[in-house]
Design an enzyme around this catalytic site. Structure first.
Site, short mmCIF file in Angstrom:
data_model
loop_
_atom_site.label_atom_id
_atom_site.label_comp_id
_atom_site.label_asym_id
_atom_site.label_seq_id
_atom_site.Cartn_x
_atom_site.Cartn_y
_atom_site.Cartn_z
N ASP A 60 -20.49 -11.13 -15.39
CA ASP A 60 -21.00 -12.36 -16.00
C ASP A 60 -22.16 -12.93 -15.18
OD1 ASP A 60 -20.30 -14.47 -18.06
OD2 ASP A 60 -20.19 -15.70 -16.26
N GLU A 97 -15.41 4.50 -4.78
CA GLU A 97 -14.18 4.90 -4.08
C GLU A 97 -13.19 5.50 -5.07
OE1 GLU A 97 -12.72 1.26 -2.33
OE2 GLU A 97 -14.44 1.12 -0.98
C1 GLC Z 1 -21.89 -15.99 -19.63
C2 GLC Z 1 -20.77 -15.93 -20.63
C3 GLC Z 1 -20.64 -17.27 -21.28
C4 GLC Z 1 -20.33 -18.29 -20.22
C5 GLC Z 1 -21.36 -18.28 -19.11
C6 GLC Z 1 -20.90 -19.02 -17.91
O1 GLC Z 1 -23.13 -16.19 -20.22
O2 GLC Z 1 -21.01 -14.90 -21.55
O3 GLC Z 1 -19.66 -17.29 -22.27
O4 GLC Z 1 -20.29 -19.57 -20.79
O5 GLC Z 1 -21.61 -16.96 -18.68
O6 GLC Z 1 -19.86 -18.33 -17.26
#
Ligand code: GLC
Length: 542
Positions: free
Chosen positions: A206, A256
Protein backbone atom coordinates in the site's frame (compact mmCIF):
# COMPACT_ATOMS: atom_id res chain seq x y z
CA UNK A 1 5.25 -27.55 -12.94
CA UNK A 2 8.96 -27.14 -13.60
CA UNK A 3 10.92 -24.93 -11.27
CA UNK A 4 10.93 -21.92 -13.64
CA UNK A 5 7.19 -21.84 -13.90
CA UNK A 6 6.89 -22.53 -10.18
CA UNK A 7 8.91 -19.37 -9.54
CA UNK A 8 7.11 -17.36 -12.21
CA UNK A 9 3.53 -18.23 -11.30
CA UNK A 10 2.73 -14.52 -10.89
CA UNK A 11 3.81 -13.34 -14.32
CA UNK A 12 0.50 -13.94 -16.07
CA UNK A 13 -1.69 -14.70 -13.08
CA UNK A 14 -5.30 -13.61 -12.75
CA UNK A 15 -5.46 -12.07 -9.29
CA UNK A 16 -8.86 -11.52 -7.68
CA UNK A 17 -9.06 -8.78 -5.07
CA UNK A 18 -11.23 -9.49 -2.06
CA UNK A 19 -12.31 -6.67 0.21
CA UNK A 20 -12.92 -8.99 3.18
CA UNK A 21 -15.53 -6.94 5.02
CA UNK A 22 -17.76 -6.95 1.97
CA UNK A 23 -17.31 -10.42 0.51
CA UNK A 24 -19.17 -12.96 2.67
CA UNK A 25 -20.31 -12.85 6.30
CA UNK A 26 -20.30 -16.23 8.03
CA UNK A 27 -21.56 -15.13 11.46
CA UNK A 28 -24.32 -12.63 10.74
CA UNK A 29 -22.66 -9.58 12.29
CA UNK A 30 -23.04 -7.57 9.04
CA UNK A 31 -19.28 -7.65 8.40
CA UNK A 32 -17.66 -10.09 6.02
CA UNK A 33 -15.04 -12.39 7.54
CA UNK A 34 -12.34 -14.93 6.78
CA UNK A 35 -14.59 -17.95 7.31
CA UNK A 36 -17.02 -16.38 4.87
CA UNK A 37 -14.28 -16.31 2.26
CA UNK A 38 -13.37 -19.93 3.05
CA UNK A 39 -16.94 -21.02 2.30
CA UNK A 40 -16.63 -19.34 -1.09
CA UNK A 41 -13.38 -20.98 -2.17
CA UNK A 42 -15.31 -23.33 -4.51
CA UNK A 43 -16.80 -20.22 -6.15
CA UNK A 44 -13.32 -18.75 -6.67
CA UNK A 45 -12.05 -22.06 -8.04
CA UNK A 46 -14.95 -22.27 -10.46
CA UNK A 47 -14.35 -18.68 -11.52
CA UNK A 48 -10.84 -19.80 -12.39
CA UNK A 49 -8.60 -17.25 -10.67
CA UNK A 50 -4.93 -18.01 -10.00
CA UNK A 51 -4.54 -15.93 -6.86
CA UNK A 52 -6.54 -13.98 -4.33
CA UNK A 53 -5.40 -10.64 -2.92
CA UNK A 54 -6.94 -9.95 0.46
CA UNK A 55 -7.32 -6.29 1.40
CA UNK A 56 -6.47 -5.73 5.09
CA UNK A 57 -8.10 -8.05 7.63
CA UNK A 58 -5.96 -6.91 10.57
CA UNK A 59 -7.33 -5.50 13.84
CA UNK A 60 -8.54 -2.01 13.02
CA UNK A 61 -11.02 0.65 14.12
CA UNK A 62 -11.93 0.94 10.41
CA UNK A 63 -11.14 4.64 10.27
CA UNK A 64 -10.09 3.90 6.68
CA UNK A 65 -11.70 0.56 5.90
CA UNK A 66 -8.89 -1.44 7.55
CA UNK A 67 -6.00 0.51 6.02
CA UNK A 68 -5.53 1.77 9.58
CA UNK A 69 -3.78 -1.22 11.10
CA UNK A 70 -3.53 -1.80 14.88
CA UNK A 71 -1.46 -4.97 14.66
CA UNK A 72 0.20 -6.26 11.49
CA UNK A 73 0.50 -9.81 12.77
CA UNK A 74 -3.04 -10.62 13.82
CA UNK A 75 -6.61 -10.87 12.51
CA UNK A 76 -9.42 -8.50 13.50
CA UNK A 77 -11.60 -10.47 15.94
CA UNK A 78 -14.67 -9.45 13.90
CA UNK A 79 -13.09 -11.12 10.88
CA UNK A 80 -11.75 -14.20 12.61
CA UNK A 81 -8.56 -15.55 14.11
CA UNK A 82 -5.12 -16.51 12.92
CA UNK A 83 -6.29 -20.09 12.77
CA UNK A 84 -9.19 -19.02 10.51
CA UNK A 85 -6.57 -17.39 8.32
CA UNK A 86 -4.60 -20.64 8.21
CA UNK A 87 -7.77 -22.53 7.23
CA UNK A 88 -8.51 -20.04 4.48
CA UNK A 89 -4.96 -20.19 3.13
CA UNK A 90 -5.06 -24.00 3.22
CA UNK A 91 -8.41 -24.10 1.40
CA UNK A 92 -7.18 -21.69 -1.27
CA UNK A 93 -3.93 -23.58 -1.71
CA UNK A 94 -5.68 -26.89 -2.05
CA UNK A 95 -7.83 -25.32 -4.77
CA UNK A 96 -4.61 -24.25 -6.51
CA UNK A 97 -5.10 -20.56 -5.65
CA UNK A 98 -2.22 -18.42 -4.31
CA UNK A 99 -2.64 -15.98 -1.44
CA UNK A 100 -1.54 -12.35 -1.59
CA UNK A 101 -2.05 -10.06 1.39
CA UNK A 102 -2.03 -6.29 1.72
CA UNK A 103 0.77 -4.70 3.68
CA UNK A 104 0.36 -1.10 4.85
CA UNK A 105 3.80 0.34 5.64
CA UNK A 106 3.31 4.09 5.23
CA UNK A 107 1.25 4.47 8.40
CA UNK A 108 -0.09 2.49 11.33
CA UNK A 109 -3.38 3.23 13.04
CA UNK A 110 -3.49 5.56 16.02
CA UNK A 111 -4.39 2.51 18.14
CA UNK A 112 -1.17 0.67 17.28
CA UNK A 113 0.86 0.06 20.48
CA UNK A 114 3.72 2.10 19.01
CA UNK A 115 1.55 5.15 18.57
CA UNK A 116 0.05 4.83 22.04
CA UNK A 117 3.57 4.56 23.39
CA UNK A 118 4.62 7.61 21.36
CA UNK A 119 1.78 9.67 22.82
CA UNK A 120 2.68 8.63 26.35
CA UNK A 121 6.40 9.32 25.79
CA UNK A 122 8.08 12.73 25.93
CA UNK A 123 9.14 14.86 22.99
CA UNK A 124 12.37 13.65 21.42
CA UNK A 125 11.96 10.10 22.83
CA UNK A 126 12.77 6.93 20.87
CA UNK A 127 9.03 6.09 20.91
CA UNK A 128 8.22 9.34 19.09
CA UNK A 129 11.01 8.74 16.61
CA UNK A 130 9.09 5.85 15.07
CA UNK A 131 6.64 8.46 13.75
CA UNK A 132 7.01 11.97 12.39
CA UNK A 133 6.59 14.41 15.25
CA UNK A 134 7.55 18.08 14.94
CA UNK A 135 7.09 21.33 16.84
CA UNK A 136 4.51 23.75 15.52
CA UNK A 137 5.07 27.13 13.92
CA UNK A 138 3.78 30.56 14.88
CA UNK A 139 4.61 32.38 18.13
CA UNK A 140 3.17 29.67 20.38
CA UNK A 141 3.61 26.69 18.05
CA UNK A 142 -0.12 26.50 17.48
CA UNK A 143 0.26 26.44 13.73
CA UNK A 144 1.18 23.14 12.01
CA UNK A 145 4.84 22.54 11.10
CA UNK A 146 4.01 22.92 7.38
CA UNK A 147 1.04 23.86 5.23
CA UNK A 148 0.43 20.32 3.93
CA UNK A 149 -3.08 18.96 3.47
CA UNK A 150 -3.92 15.28 3.86
CA UNK A 151 -5.09 13.25 0.88
CA UNK A 152 -8.46 12.78 2.54
CA UNK A 153 -8.86 16.53 3.12
CA UNK A 154 -8.00 18.83 6.03
CA UNK A 155 -4.53 19.46 7.42
CA UNK A 156 -1.94 16.67 7.31
CA UNK A 157 -0.80 17.45 10.87
CA UNK A 158 -2.53 16.78 14.17
CA UNK A 159 -1.56 18.35 17.49
CA UNK A 160 -1.07 16.25 20.61
CA UNK A 161 -1.59 17.52 24.19
CA UNK A 162 2.06 18.44 24.82
CA UNK A 163 1.99 20.75 21.80
CA UNK A 164 3.85 18.62 19.23
CA UNK A 165 2.30 17.73 15.89
CA UNK A 166 2.40 14.43 14.03
CA UNK A 167 2.16 13.87 10.29
CA UNK A 168 -0.69 11.91 8.70
CA UNK A 169 -0.85 12.02 4.92
CA UNK A 170 -4.20 10.21 5.13
CA UNK A 171 -6.69 10.30 8.05
CA UNK A 172 -5.60 11.57 11.51
CA UNK A 173 -6.09 7.97 12.68
CA UNK A 174 -3.27 6.95 10.29
CA UNK A 175 -0.03 8.47 11.63
CA UNK A 176 2.86 8.20 9.14
CA UNK A 177 5.81 6.05 10.16
CA UNK A 178 9.40 7.27 10.12
CA UNK A 179 11.20 4.89 7.76
CA UNK A 180 14.61 6.29 8.80
CA UNK A 181 14.03 4.49 12.08
CA UNK A 182 15.83 1.12 12.20
CA UNK A 183 13.22 -0.46 14.47
CA UNK A 184 10.45 0.35 11.97
CA UNK A 185 12.46 -1.25 9.19
CA UNK A 186 13.25 -4.36 11.24
CA UNK A 187 9.69 -4.80 12.39
CA UNK A 188 8.27 -4.81 8.87
CA UNK A 189 10.76 -7.46 7.83
CA UNK A 190 9.53 -9.49 10.80
CA UNK A 191 5.96 -9.02 9.55
CA UNK A 192 6.89 -10.13 6.04
CA UNK A 193 8.47 -13.29 7.46
CA UNK A 194 5.56 -13.88 9.82
CA UNK A 195 3.11 -14.12 6.92
CA UNK A 196 5.51 -15.80 4.51
CA UNK A 197 6.09 -18.49 7.12
CA UNK A 198 2.31 -18.95 7.27
CA UNK A 199 2.32 -19.71 3.56
CA UNK A 200 1.42 -16.32 2.09
CA UNK A 201 2.66 -16.22 -1.51
CA UNK A 202 2.90 -12.49 -2.06
CA UNK A 203 2.21 -8.97 -0.87
CA UNK A 204 0.42 -5.94 -2.26
CA UNK A 205 2.26 -2.91 -0.92
CA UNK A 206 0.00 0.00 0.00
CA UNK A 207 1.20 3.53 -0.87
CA UNK A 208 4.57 2.04 -1.82
CA UNK A 209 5.83 5.40 -3.08
CA UNK A 210 5.27 7.22 0.21
CA UNK A 211 7.65 5.68 2.74
CA UNK A 212 10.80 7.77 2.18
CA UNK A 213 10.35 11.46 2.90
CA UNK A 214 12.60 14.49 2.91
CA UNK A 215 11.88 16.05 6.28
CA UNK A 216 14.96 18.20 6.62
CA UNK A 217 13.89 21.56 8.04
CA UNK A 218 12.67 23.98 6.92
CA UNK A 219 9.89 21.78 5.59
CA UNK A 220 8.81 22.47 2.02
CA UNK A 221 5.80 24.68 1.31
CA UNK A 222 3.37 22.48 -0.62
CA UNK A 223 -0.18 23.56 0.23
CA UNK A 224 -2.15 20.79 -1.45
CA UNK A 225 -0.75 17.25 -1.23
CA UNK A 226 -2.02 14.81 -3.85
CA UNK A 227 -0.15 11.87 -5.35
CA UNK A 228 2.05 14.28 -7.31
CA UNK A 229 3.86 12.35 -10.01
CA UNK A 230 7.13 14.14 -10.75
CA UNK A 231 9.51 12.73 -13.35
CA UNK A 232 12.63 13.30 -11.24
CA UNK A 233 12.04 12.14 -7.66
CA UNK A 234 12.31 15.63 -6.21
CA UNK A 235 9.00 15.73 -4.34
CA UNK A 236 9.69 15.73 -0.58
CA UNK A 237 6.91 13.24 0.18
CA UNK A 238 6.48 10.92 -2.79
CA UNK A 239 8.58 8.60 -4.86
CA UNK A 240 11.99 9.48 -3.51
CA UNK A 241 14.94 7.40 -4.67
CA UNK A 242 15.71 6.31 -1.10
CA UNK A 243 12.49 4.27 -0.98
CA UNK A 244 14.14 1.62 -3.12
CA UNK A 245 16.70 0.87 -0.39
CA UNK A 246 13.76 -0.36 1.69
CA UNK A 247 12.48 -2.61 -1.09
CA UNK A 248 15.96 -3.99 -1.74
CA UNK A 249 15.92 -5.14 1.90
CA UNK A 250 12.45 -6.61 1.44
CA UNK A 251 13.59 -8.44 -1.67
CA UNK A 252 16.21 -10.23 0.42
CA UNK A 253 13.43 -11.42 2.70
CA UNK A 254 11.25 -12.53 -0.24
CA UNK A 255 14.17 -14.46 -1.68
CA UNK A 256 14.63 -16.44 1.53
CA UNK A 257 11.58 -18.43 0.41
CA UNK A 258 11.04 -20.98 -2.30
CA UNK A 259 9.39 -19.94 -4.48
CA UNK A 260 10.38 -16.35 -3.65
CA UNK A 261 7.51 -14.31 -2.28
CA UNK A 262 6.14 -11.81 -4.78
CA UNK A 263 5.10 -8.21 -4.35
CA UNK A 264 3.21 -5.60 -6.29
CA UNK A 265 3.55 -1.90 -5.58
CA UNK A 266 0.66 0.51 -5.37
CA UNK A 267 2.70 3.47 -6.55
CA UNK A 268 0.96 6.49 -8.04
CA UNK A 269 4.13 7.76 -9.71
CA UNK A 270 5.23 9.25 -12.98
CA UNK A 271 5.20 6.45 -15.60
CA UNK A 272 8.93 6.86 -16.16
CA UNK A 273 9.56 6.11 -12.47
CA UNK A 274 7.38 3.00 -12.11
CA UNK A 275 10.04 0.63 -13.37
CA UNK A 276 12.20 0.81 -10.26
CA UNK A 277 9.33 -0.49 -8.11
CA UNK A 278 8.82 -3.30 -10.60
CA UNK A 279 12.47 -4.30 -10.87
CA UNK A 280 13.53 -7.81 -9.79
CA UNK A 281 15.79 -6.19 -7.16
CA UNK A 282 12.76 -4.37 -5.78
CA UNK A 283 9.15 -5.41 -5.40
CA UNK A 284 9.02 -7.15 -8.78
CA UNK A 285 5.73 -5.72 -10.04
CA UNK A 286 3.95 -2.36 -9.90
CA UNK A 287 0.34 -1.58 -10.67
CA UNK A 288 -0.27 0.19 -13.92
CA UNK A 289 -3.38 2.29 -13.40
CA UNK A 290 -3.29 3.88 -16.84
CA UNK A 291 -5.91 1.60 -18.37
CA UNK A 292 -8.15 2.33 -15.42
CA UNK A 293 -7.84 6.03 -16.18
CA UNK A 294 -8.17 5.74 -19.97
CA UNK A 295 -11.39 6.53 -21.83
CA UNK A 296 -13.07 3.66 -23.64
CA UNK A 297 -11.23 4.60 -26.80
CA UNK A 298 -9.12 2.53 -29.18
CA UNK A 299 -6.29 5.08 -29.41
CA UNK A 300 -6.07 5.55 -25.65
CA UNK A 301 -6.07 1.80 -24.98
CA UNK A 302 -3.48 1.11 -27.64
CA UNK A 303 -1.12 3.75 -26.33
CA UNK A 304 -1.31 2.45 -22.77
CA UNK A 305 -0.83 -1.16 -23.88
CA UNK A 306 2.16 -0.36 -26.08
CA UNK A 307 3.87 1.72 -23.41
CA UNK A 308 3.37 -0.90 -20.74
CA UNK A 309 4.57 -3.80 -22.77
CA UNK A 310 7.72 -1.79 -23.56
CA UNK A 311 8.17 -0.99 -19.91
CA UNK A 312 7.77 -4.63 -18.92
CA UNK A 313 10.38 -5.65 -21.49
CA UNK A 314 12.80 -3.17 -19.97
CA UNK A 315 12.29 -4.14 -16.33
CA UNK A 316 11.87 -7.87 -16.77
CA UNK A 317 8.63 -7.62 -14.76
CA UNK A 318 5.31 -8.54 -16.31
CA UNK A 319 2.61 -5.96 -17.00
CA UNK A 320 -0.26 -5.50 -14.62
CA UNK A 321 -3.71 -4.65 -15.92
CA UNK A 322 -6.45 -3.17 -13.76
CA UNK A 323 -9.88 -1.70 -14.50
CA UNK A 324 -11.40 -1.59 -11.01
CA UNK A 325 -10.39 -1.78 -7.36
CA UNK A 326 -11.67 -0.71 -3.95
CA UNK A 327 -10.62 2.91 -4.48
CA UNK A 328 -12.31 3.79 -7.77
CA UNK A 329 -15.76 3.93 -9.35
CA UNK A 330 -16.55 0.55 -10.91
CA UNK A 331 -15.72 0.42 -14.60
CA UNK A 332 -19.23 -0.34 -15.99
CA UNK A 333 -20.36 2.91 -14.36
CA UNK A 334 -17.38 4.92 -15.60
CA UNK A 335 -18.06 3.72 -19.15
CA UNK A 336 -21.81 4.41 -18.90
CA UNK A 337 -21.53 8.07 -17.91
CA UNK A 338 -21.04 10.87 -20.44
CA UNK A 339 -17.34 10.99 -21.31
CA UNK A 340 -16.95 14.81 -20.99
CA UNK A 341 -14.74 15.35 -17.97
CA UNK A 342 -14.70 11.86 -16.54
CA UNK A 343 -13.63 12.60 -13.00
CA UNK A 344 -16.01 15.52 -12.54
CA UNK A 345 -18.95 13.77 -14.15
CA UNK A 346 -18.45 10.71 -11.98
CA UNK A 347 -18.15 12.82 -8.80
CA UNK A 348 -21.33 14.71 -9.73
CA UNK A 349 -23.15 11.45 -10.39
CA UNK A 350 -22.13 10.09 -6.99
CA UNK A 351 -23.15 13.28 -5.22
CA UNK A 352 -26.56 13.19 -6.87
CA UNK A 353 -27.02 9.71 -5.38
CA UNK A 354 -26.69 8.17 -8.80
CA UNK A 355 -29.30 10.22 -10.61
CA UNK A 356 -27.52 12.95 -12.63
CA UNK A 357 -26.25 12.78 -15.29
CA UNK A 358 -28.20 9.74 -16.36
CA UNK A 359 -26.17 6.53 -16.29
CA UNK A 360 -26.55 4.34 -19.37
CA UNK A 361 -26.28 1.02 -17.55
CA UNK A 362 -26.46 -1.17 -20.64
CA UNK A 363 -23.84 0.77 -22.55
CA UNK A 364 -21.55 0.81 -19.51
CA UNK A 365 -21.87 -2.94 -19.02
CA UNK A 366 -21.39 -3.70 -22.71
CA UNK A 367 -18.19 -1.67 -22.76
CA UNK A 368 -17.00 -3.12 -19.46
CA UNK A 369 -17.39 -6.65 -20.81
CA UNK A 370 -15.55 -5.68 -23.98
CA UNK A 371 -12.74 -3.98 -22.05
CA UNK A 372 -12.40 -6.93 -19.69
CA UNK A 373 -12.15 -9.46 -22.48
CA UNK A 374 -9.48 -7.30 -24.10
CA UNK A 375 -7.61 -6.98 -20.79
CA UNK A 376 -7.71 -10.74 -20.24
CA UNK A 377 -6.06 -11.31 -23.62
CA UNK A 378 -3.09 -9.06 -22.84
CA UNK A 379 0.32 -10.45 -21.88
CA UNK A 380 0.93 -10.07 -18.15
CA UNK A 381 -1.17 -10.35 -15.03
CA UNK A 382 -4.76 -9.23 -14.63
CA UNK A 383 -6.08 -7.83 -11.35
CA UNK A 384 -9.84 -8.20 -10.95
CA UNK A 385 -11.92 -6.64 -8.19
CA UNK A 386 -14.65 -8.59 -6.41
CA UNK A 387 -18.04 -8.11 -8.03
CA UNK A 388 -16.72 -7.11 -11.42
CA UNK A 389 -17.38 -10.69 -12.54
CA UNK A 390 -21.05 -9.86 -11.90
CA UNK A 391 -20.79 -6.71 -14.01
CA UNK A 392 -21.72 -4.74 -10.89
CA UNK A 393 -22.27 -1.05 -11.28
CA UNK A 394 -21.19 1.40 -8.61
CA UNK A 395 -23.87 1.77 -5.96
CA UNK A 396 -24.81 5.42 -6.36
CA UNK A 397 -27.79 5.33 -4.02
CA UNK A 398 -25.90 5.46 -0.72
CA UNK A 399 -27.19 8.31 1.38
CA UNK A 400 -24.71 10.46 3.32
CA UNK A 401 -25.75 9.04 6.70
CA UNK A 402 -24.54 5.52 5.81
CA UNK A 403 -21.17 6.49 4.34
CA UNK A 404 -18.07 5.09 6.03
CA UNK A 405 -15.23 6.43 3.89
CA UNK A 406 -13.27 9.15 5.73
CA UNK A 407 -13.01 11.01 2.43
CA UNK A 408 -16.65 12.12 2.75
CA UNK A 409 -16.36 13.60 6.22
CA UNK A 410 -12.91 15.07 5.80
CA UNK A 411 -13.73 16.76 2.50
CA UNK A 412 -16.71 18.42 4.19
CA UNK A 413 -19.05 16.40 1.95
CA UNK A 414 -17.37 17.60 -1.24
CA UNK A 415 -16.33 14.06 -2.25
CA UNK A 416 -18.69 11.21 -1.56
CA UNK A 417 -15.87 8.70 -1.32
CA UNK A 418 -15.38 5.06 -2.17
CA UNK A 419 -18.22 3.22 -0.41
CA UNK A 420 -20.16 2.72 -3.65
CA UNK A 421 -17.72 0.04 -4.83
CA UNK A 422 -17.48 -1.56 -1.38
CA UNK A 423 -21.11 -2.58 -0.88
CA UNK A 424 -21.29 -6.27 0.17
CA UNK A 425 -21.66 -8.70 -2.72
CA UNK A 426 -25.03 -10.20 -3.69
CA UNK A 427 -24.89 -13.99 -3.74
CA UNK A 428 -28.59 -14.81 -3.91
CA UNK A 429 -31.68 -13.36 -5.63
CA UNK A 430 -33.32 -12.48 -2.32
CA UNK A 431 -32.94 -13.07 1.39
CA UNK A 432 -31.33 -10.88 3.99
CA UNK A 433 -28.38 -9.08 2.42
CA UNK A 434 -28.79 -11.17 -0.74
CA UNK A 435 -26.87 -14.10 0.68
CA UNK A 436 -23.96 -12.00 1.95
CA UNK A 437 -24.85 -13.04 5.50
CA UNK A 438 -27.67 -14.15 7.75
CA UNK A 439 -28.52 -10.55 8.65
CA UNK A 440 -28.15 -7.12 7.09
CA UNK A 441 -24.97 -5.89 5.46
CA UNK A 442 -22.77 -3.13 6.88
CA UNK A 443 -23.54 -0.92 3.85
CA UNK A 444 -27.07 -1.01 2.43
CA UNK A 445 -27.46 -2.98 -0.80
CA UNK A 446 -29.76 -1.58 -3.50
CA UNK A 447 -32.84 -3.53 -4.62
CA UNK A 448 -31.31 -4.23 -8.04
CA UNK A 449 -28.63 -6.39 -6.38
CA UNK A 450 -30.82 -9.52 -6.44
CA UNK A 451 -31.09 -9.51 -10.22
CA UNK A 452 -27.30 -9.32 -10.63
CA UNK A 453 -26.51 -11.84 -7.88
CA UNK A 454 -24.38 -14.92 -8.37
CA UNK A 455 -27.52 -17.06 -8.14
CA UNK A 456 -29.27 -15.05 -10.87
CA UNK A 457 -26.29 -15.21 -13.19
CA UNK A 458 -25.00 -18.73 -12.68
CA UNK A 459 -27.71 -20.33 -14.80
CA UNK A 460 -27.72 -17.67 -17.54
CA UNK A 461 -25.19 -18.47 -20.28
CA UNK A 462 -25.25 -14.84 -21.44
CA UNK A 463 -24.45 -13.45 -17.98
CA UNK A 464 -21.30 -11.56 -17.09
CA UNK A 465 -20.40 -14.22 -14.52
CA UNK A 466 -20.50 -16.92 -17.18
CA UNK A 467 -18.45 -14.72 -19.51
CA UNK A 468 -15.73 -14.34 -16.87
CA UNK A 469 -15.73 -18.08 -16.16
CA UNK A 470 -15.44 -18.93 -19.84
CA UNK A 471 -12.79 -16.29 -20.42
CA UNK A 472 -10.61 -17.41 -17.51
CA UNK A 473 -10.88 -21.05 -18.55
CA UNK A 474 -10.01 -20.24 -22.17
CA UNK A 475 -7.17 -17.95 -21.10
CA UNK A 476 -5.54 -20.84 -19.23
CA UNK A 477 -5.58 -22.93 -22.38
CA UNK A 478 -4.46 -20.14 -24.70
CA UNK A 479 -1.84 -18.51 -22.48
CA UNK A 480 1.37 -17.86 -24.36
CA UNK A 481 4.67 -15.97 -24.23
CA UNK A 482 4.36 -12.38 -23.04
CA UNK A 483 4.17 -10.70 -26.44
CA UNK A 484 1.54 -9.51 -28.85
CA UNK A 485 1.48 -8.41 -32.48
CA UNK A 486 -0.89 -5.72 -33.64
CA UNK A 487 -2.88 -6.47 -36.78
CA UNK A 488 -3.58 -3.30 -38.72
CA UNK A 489 -6.38 -2.71 -41.17
CA UNK A 490 -9.44 -2.46 -38.95
CA UNK A 491 -9.35 1.34 -38.89
CA UNK A 492 -8.79 3.74 -35.99
CA UNK A 493 -11.65 2.44 -33.84
CA UNK A 494 -10.68 -1.24 -33.88
CA UNK A 495 -7.91 -2.91 -31.87
CA UNK A 496 -6.83 -6.30 -33.15
CA UNK A 497 -3.84 -8.29 -31.96
CA UNK A 498 -2.56 -11.83 -31.86
CA UNK A 499 -0.64 -13.70 -29.20
CA UNK A 500 1.84 -16.48 -29.96
CA UNK A 501 0.01 -19.67 -30.89
CA UNK A 502 -2.66 -17.85 -32.88
CA UNK A 503 -4.89 -16.42 -30.12
CA UNK A 504 -6.57 -13.34 -31.61
CA UNK A 505 -8.39 -10.58 -29.79
CA UNK A 506 -10.39 -7.91 -31.60
CA UNK A 507 -12.35 -5.04 -30.04
CA UNK A 508 -14.68 -2.64 -31.81
CA UNK A 509 -14.60 0.74 -30.02
CA UNK A 510 -16.51 2.40 -32.88
CA UNK A 511 -20.17 3.05 -33.59
CA UNK A 512 -20.83 0.63 -36.46
CA UNK A 513 -20.32 -3.11 -36.83
CA UNK A 514 -17.09 -4.26 -38.51
CA UNK A 515 -16.23 -7.58 -40.20
CA UNK A 516 -14.89 -10.26 -37.86
CA UNK A 517 -11.37 -11.36 -38.75
CA UNK A 518 -10.87 -14.88 -40.09
CA UNK A 519 -10.54 -17.60 -37.55
CA UNK A 520 -12.55 -19.81 -35.28
CA UNK A 521 -14.67 -17.80 -32.86
CA UNK A 522 -13.88 -18.76 -29.27
CA UNK A 523 -15.73 -16.21 -27.19
CA UNK A 524 -17.39 -12.82 -27.52
CA UNK A 525 -18.27 -10.21 -24.93
CA UNK A 526 -21.74 -9.74 -26.45
CA UNK A 527 -23.98 -10.96 -29.25
CA UNK A 528 -22.48 -10.83 -32.75
CA UNK A 529 -24.24 -9.50 -35.82
CA UNK A 530 -23.78 -12.48 -38.15
CA UNK A 531 -20.13 -12.38 -39.14
CA UNK A 532 -19.78 -8.81 -37.95
CA UNK A 533 -18.50 -7.47 -34.64
CA UNK A 534 -20.94 -4.88 -33.22
CA UNK A 535 -19.81 -1.69 -31.46
CA UNK A 536 -18.51 -2.02 -27.88
CA UNK A 537 -17.76 -5.70 -28.33
CA UNK A 538 -14.65 -7.89 -28.11
CA UNK A 539 -14.17 -11.32 -29.68
CA UNK A 540 -11.49 -13.95 -29.20
CA UNK A 541 -10.64 -16.14 -32.17
CA UNK A 542 -8.02 -18.73 -32.89
C1 GLC B 1 -4.22 3.01 -0.57
C2 GLC B 1 -5.43 2.14 -0.42
C3 GLC B 1 -6.57 3.00 0.04
C4 GLC B 1 -6.21 3.62 1.37
C5 GLC B 1 -4.90 4.38 1.28
C6 GLC B 1 -4.36 4.71 2.63
O1 GLC B 1 -4.35 3.95 -1.59
O2 GLC B 1 -5.69 1.49 -1.62
O3 GLC B 1 -7.76 2.28 0.16
O4 GLC B 1 -7.22 4.49 1.77
O5 GLC B 1 -3.91 3.61 0.64
O6 GLC B 1 -3.91 3.55 3.28
Amino acid sequence: MDSTSRQDWWRQAVVYQIYPRSFADSDGDAIGDLNGITTRVPYLAELGVDAVWLSPFYPSALADGGYDVDDYRDVDPRLGTLSDFDNLAAALHSAGIKVIIDIVPNHTSDRHPWFREALAAPKGSPARDRYIFRGGTGPDGSEPPADWTSLFGGPAWNRVPDGQWYLHLFAPEQPDLNWDNAEVRDDFRTTLRFWSDRGVDGFRVDVAHGLAKDLVEPLATLAHVGHEALPDGTHPLWDRDEVHDIYAEWRQVFNEYDPPRTAVAEAWVHPSRRRRYASPEGLGQAFNFDLLRADFDAGAFRQVITEHLDEARQTGASSTWVLSNHDVIRHPTRYGLPPDDKQQVAEAWLKSNGTTPELDRDLGLRRARAATLLLLALPGSAYLYQGEELGLHEVGELSPDVLQDPVFRRSGGLHKGRDGCRVPLPWTIDGPSYGFGAGPAHLPQPTWFGSVSVEAQASDPASTLRLYRSALAARRQLQAAETLDWIEGGGPTVLHFTRPGGWQCVTNFGTTAVPLPHGELLLASGPLDGDRLPPDTTAWLS
